[in-house]
Design an enzyme around this catalytic site. Structure first.
Site, PDB file in Angstrom:
ATOM      1  N   LYS A 129       0.873  -1.184   0.000  1.00  0.00           N
ATOM      2  CA  LYS A 129       0.000   0.000   0.000  1.00  0.00           C
ATOM      3  C   LYS A 129       0.895   1.214   0.000  1.00  0.00           C
ATOM      4  CE  LYS A 129      -4.494   0.723   0.217  1.00  0.00           C
ATOM      5  NZ  LYS A 129      -5.619  -0.179  -0.101  1.00  0.00           N
ATOM      6  N   ASP A 169      -6.876   4.181  -4.640  1.00  0.00           N
ATOM      7  CA  ASP A 169      -7.552   4.006  -3.352  1.00  0.00           C
ATOM      8  C   ASP A 169      -8.215   5.369  -3.103  1.00  0.00           C
ATOM      9  OD1 ASP A 169      -7.655   1.863  -1.056  1.00  0.00           O
ATOM     10  OD2 ASP A 169      -7.347   3.739  -0.002  1.00  0.00           O
ATOM     11  N   SER A 381      -8.042  -5.949 -10.619  1.00  0.00           N
ATOM     12  CA  SER A 381      -6.677  -5.478 -10.882  1.00  0.00           C
ATOM     13  C   SER A 381      -5.801  -6.655 -11.309  1.00  0.00           C
ATOM     14  CB  SER A 381      -6.065  -4.848  -9.632  1.00  0.00           C
ATOM     15  OG  SER A 381      -6.480  -3.516  -9.488  1.00  0.00           O
TER      16      SER A 381
HETATM   17  N1  GLU Z   1      -7.226  -0.043  -3.050  1.00  0.00           N
HETATM   18  C1  GLU Z   1      -7.955  -1.229  -3.372  1.00  0.00           C
HETATM   19  C2  GLU Z   1      -8.041  -2.145  -2.161  1.00  0.00           C
HETATM   20  O1  GLU Z   1      -8.120  -1.669  -1.047  1.00  0.00           O
HETATM   21  C3  GLU Z   1      -7.475  -1.914  -4.643  1.00  0.00           C
HETATM   22  C4  GLU Z   1      -6.015  -2.227  -4.724  1.00  0.00           C
HETATM   23  C5  GLU Z   1      -5.547  -2.723  -6.086  1.00  0.00           C
HETATM   24  O2  GLU Z   1      -6.354  -2.828  -7.013  1.00  0.00           O
HETATM   25  O3  GLU Z   1      -4.355  -2.985  -6.190  1.00  0.00           O
HETATM   26  O4  GLU Z   1      -8.095  -3.343  -2.258  1.00  0.00           O
END
Ligand code: GLU
Length: 448
Positions: A129, A169, A381
Site C-alpha cells: 500500500k 484508493d 486489478s
Molecule cells: N485499493 C484497493 C483495495 O483496497 C485496490 C487495490 C488494487 O487494485 O491494487 O483493495
C-alpha cells in the site's frame, strides 16, 4: 485466560514494542493474530518459519519527499510512502491513497490487510500500500496532475509489472492513475502494466471502476444465499459516497434491493422508498466535482440530515460501511444491531473500531470483513495484470462474470475453512484461509 488469548497477548507485545503508537496497524494485526495464532502454533513448519512475526514486519517501507509547485508559484512539500509488505505469493500489489490522514501506521495496516485480501482472491498477488499526505481538496486539476507527476518521479524506481503494481484508493481514481501512468511510462521508457485501474484506452480493464462495489454486492448475495435469502426486497444502508459506496448502491438497485441511505462527512441522504439510479448518479457527480452531498435537488425525493450517520435510517436489513477505516464506533454498531440489520459487510478497509467489532461479533449478526467482501477491486486489478501480460482486452460481460465467480470462490474458501454449517464466522474463515496460503509459500522458501 485461554491459551489463544495468552499467545495473542504475548505476540502483540512483540509487535507493539516494534511499532509503538501505530494504533491502526496494531488493531489490524490483533484482529488477524487472534484467529491464526493457534493455527500457526499447531503447525510446526509455520511455527518454525515464524510466519506471523515475519508478516508484521514489512519487507520494505519506502519514504520519499514529493516537491511540487502550486498555482501561486509556491513550493509545496509532501511525504510519499510505499509499504511493500509481502511478495510471498506474487508481486507486491495494492492501492495508493492521497489523504492528509495518511501516515506509516495507516499504510502498514492497509498493506497488512492487503496481503490477506489478495491471498483470498486465489490470484498470485502479494500485498502493498502507498500514498501521500497530500490533500487534493481545494486543489485545481493542474495542481493534482503536477503532484501525481512529482510523486511518480520518485515512486517509479521501486515499481514494475513483476515487482510492485500500485492502483487507486481513496482520492486516487482513473484520472489520477492516468497522470501517474504517464509519468511512470516516461521515466521507465517502456509501456508496461506497472499500474492497474488505468483508462481502457491504455491497458485498463473493463469494470475496474465498478469492481469493488459490485463485488461487495456479489459477496453479500453469496452470504444471503447461504442463509436461504435473497437480496431482492432487502433494505440497505450504505455509508460513503465514493467509488465503492456508489457502485454498491447501483448494484443493489439493479438487483431489486432498496438503498435507504448514502453519506459523507457533511451528513446523510435518506430515502424512505429508496434512492433511484438518478440519485446515485447525482452523488457521483457531486463527488467528482469535489462537493458534498448537502442540498439534493427536490426531484430526487431525498432528505439530507446534516451531521447524521446513515445507521440512524429507519428499518434496514443490511449495513455496508464503505467510507473509511474506523468510521463505525461501538455506539454506531449498537444502532446497527438495534435497527434489526441481519448482515453487515465491509466495503471499506477496517471500518469498524475494535469496540464495534466486538459488539457485532457478540450480536450474532452475519458479518463479512473487508478483506473478503471488498476484494473485488484488487481481483479485477489482477485480471488487468494478466490482460496486460497477454496484450488482450476482455469485454465488460466477461469481466463481470469473472468478478461474480471470484467473489463466490472467496465465499466458498471461507465456508470450506469453517466446515460449512449455517453459522459462519466469516472473519475467522477469511483470516485463516488467507494465512494458510501465505504461510505455505513463506515456509517453503526458508529464511528470506
Ligand atoms: N485499493 C484497493 C483495495 O483496497 C485496490 C487495490 C488494487 O487494485 O491494487 O483493495
Amino acid at each position: 485466560m485461554t491459551e489463544r488469548a495468552r499467545l495473542t497477548d504475548s505476540f502483540l507485545e512483540i509487535v507493539t514494542r516494534r511499532n509503538a503508537g501505530q494504533d491502526e496497524f496494531l488493531q489490524a494485526v490483533r484482529d488477524v493474530a487472534e484467529d491464526v495464532i493457534t493455527v500457526e502454533k499447531n503447525n510446526p513448519k509455520w511455527a518454525q518459519a515464524k510466519v506471523l512475526e515475519r508478516l508484521t514486519e514489512p519487507d520494505r517501507l519506502i519514504r520519499f519527499r514529493v516537491t511540487w509547485m502550486d498555482e501561486a508559484g509556491v513550493m509545496q512539500i509532501n511525504r510519499g510512502w510505499r509499504v511493500q509488505m509481502s511478495n510471498a505469493i506474487g508481486p507486491y500489489k495494492g492501492g495508493l491513497r492521497f489523504h492528509p490522514g495518511v501516515n506509516p501506521s495507516v499504510l502498514k495496516f492497509l498493506a497488512f490487510e492487503q496481503v490477506f485480501k489478495n491471498a483470498l482472491t486465489g490470484l498470485p498477488l502479494g500485498g502493498a500500500k502507498g500514498g501521500s499526505d497530500f490533500d487534493p481538496r481545494g486543489r485545481s486539476d493542474a495542481e493534482i496532475m503536477r503532484f501525481c507527476h512529482a510523486f511518480m518521479a520518485e515512486l517509479s524506481r521501486y515499481i514494475g509489472p513483476d515487482v510492485d503494481v500500485p492502483a487507486g484508493d481513496i482520492n486516487v481514481g482513473t484520472r489520477e492513475i492516468g497522470w501517474l501512468f504517464g509519468a511512470y511510462k516516461q521515466s521507465a521508457g517502456a509501456f508496461h502494466g506497472a499500474l492497474t485501474g488505468k483508462g481502457e484506452a491504455f491497458g485498463g480493464s473493463a469494470m475496474r471502476v465498478e469492481a469493488t462495489g459490485y463485488g461487495l454486492i456479489y459477496f453479500v448475495q453469496a452470504m444471503l444465499a447461504h442463509a436461504g435469502r435473497m437480496l431482492e426486497g432487502q433494505r440497505v444502508a450504505i455509508s460513503g459516497k465514493g467509488n465503492v459506496a456508489t457502485h454498491a448502491a447501483e448494484k443493489v438497485i439493479c438487483e431489486g434491493g432498496t438503498v435507504v441511505a448514502l453519506s459523507d462527512t457533511a451528513g446523510t441522504l435518506l430515502a424512505e422508498d429508496g434512492l433511484s439510479q438518478e440519485a446515485v448518479h447525482w452523488v457521483q457527480a457531486r463527488k467528482a466535482a469535489g462537493e458534498d452531498i448537502a442540498g439534493p435537488p427536490r426531484r430526487l425525493g431525498l432528505s439530507f440530515v446534516e451531521a447524521a450517520l446513515p445507521w440512524g435510517a429507519a428499518e434496514y436489513d443490511i449495513a455496508l460501511p464503505c467510507a473509511t477505516q474506523n468510521e463505525v464506533d461501538a455506539a454506531a454498531a449498537k444502532q446497527i444491531t438495534d435497527s434489526g440489520a441481519i448482515l453487515l459487510a465491509e466495503g471499506a478497509n477496517m471500518p469498524l473500531q475494535a469496540g464495534a467489532l466486538a459488539h457485532l461479533r457478540d450480536s450474532g449478526i452475519n458479518y463479512a470483513p473487508g478483506k473478503a467482501s471488498n476484494a473485488g477491486g484488487v481481483a479485477i486489478s489482477g485480471l488487468e495484470m494478466s490482460q496486460n501480460a497477454h496484450r488482450r482486452f476482455a469485454s465488460a460481460a466477461e469481466i463481470d462474470a469473472e468478478l461474480k465467480t471470484l467473489m463466490q470462490d472467496i465465499h466458498q474458501r471461507i465456508l470450506d475453512e469453517e466446515g460449512g454449517g449455517t453459522r459462519i464466522d466469516y472473519a475467522r474463515g477469511a483470516n485463516v484461509a488467507a494465512y494458510r496460503r501465505v504461510a505455505d509459500a513463506l515456509s517453503a522458501m526458508g529464511a528470506v
